[in-house]
Design a protein around this motif. Structure first.
Motif: not given
Length: 159
Positions: A53-59, A61-66, A84-92, A152-153
């Motif tokens: 879920e976190a990786v999909e939302f992070s992926g 993010l540019p579309a959500f920002a627009s 740790k979670f953010r860093d391990k999976h490069q979450l935004g 959600v997007l």
């Protein structure tokens, strides 16, 4: 689900949120008035469904920002766990720590769950879309993770 869950309805003001966040400091829902906000509650950092879920939302993010939409994830995990979670999976996404569970209770997502025949208290996976005026625009309860971020997007773009 608590009695307060029944009080959370589309069109009602979103309950206030001010919590510690990943990376330090605090974030409040009121920081984003004038933007749409996705608030998604998830059970636990670095577990399979929560990671997807976190990786999909992070992926997305540019579309959500627009779409002028901010994405916030909330669990009872500590800020250290979130980092740790953010860093391990490069979450935004912004990750907020609700260790006391107060916000989860106000949103009606803290309750009895069962897994493998055992009953326990925990966070129900749920998502709330909040409009530019701070009102609940859409609610997803008992979320199925796959494809949820896209759904959600689409909803955020429609309001």
């Amino acid at each position: 689900m608590t009695d307060q869950a029944a009080a959370i309805e589309i069109g009602h003001p979103a309950p206030a949120i001010t919590l510690p966040r990943d990376g330090g400091g605090e974030t409040s829902l009121s920081d984003f008035l004038g933007k749409r906000v996705v608030v998604y509650f998830y059970p636990r950092d670095d577990t399979p469904g929560c990671t997807i879920e976190a990786v999909e939302f992070s992926g997305e993010l540019p579309a959500f920002a627009s779409a002028e939409t901010v994405v916030i994830g909330i669990s009872k995990d500590s800020v250290k766990s979130h980092d740790k979670f953010r860093d391990k999976h490069q979450l935004g996404v912004i990750l907020l720590s609700d260790e006391a569970g107060d916000v989860a209770e106000r949103y009606g997502v803290w309750g009895e769950k069962s897994m493998y025949g055992k009953t326990f208290m925990g966070i129900e996976r749920a998502t709330f879309l909040i409009d530019r005026e701070g009102r609940i625009a859409r609610i997803w309860r008992k979320v199925k993770v796959a494809g949820h971020a896209d759904e959600v997007l689409a909803a955020a773009r429609a309001i």
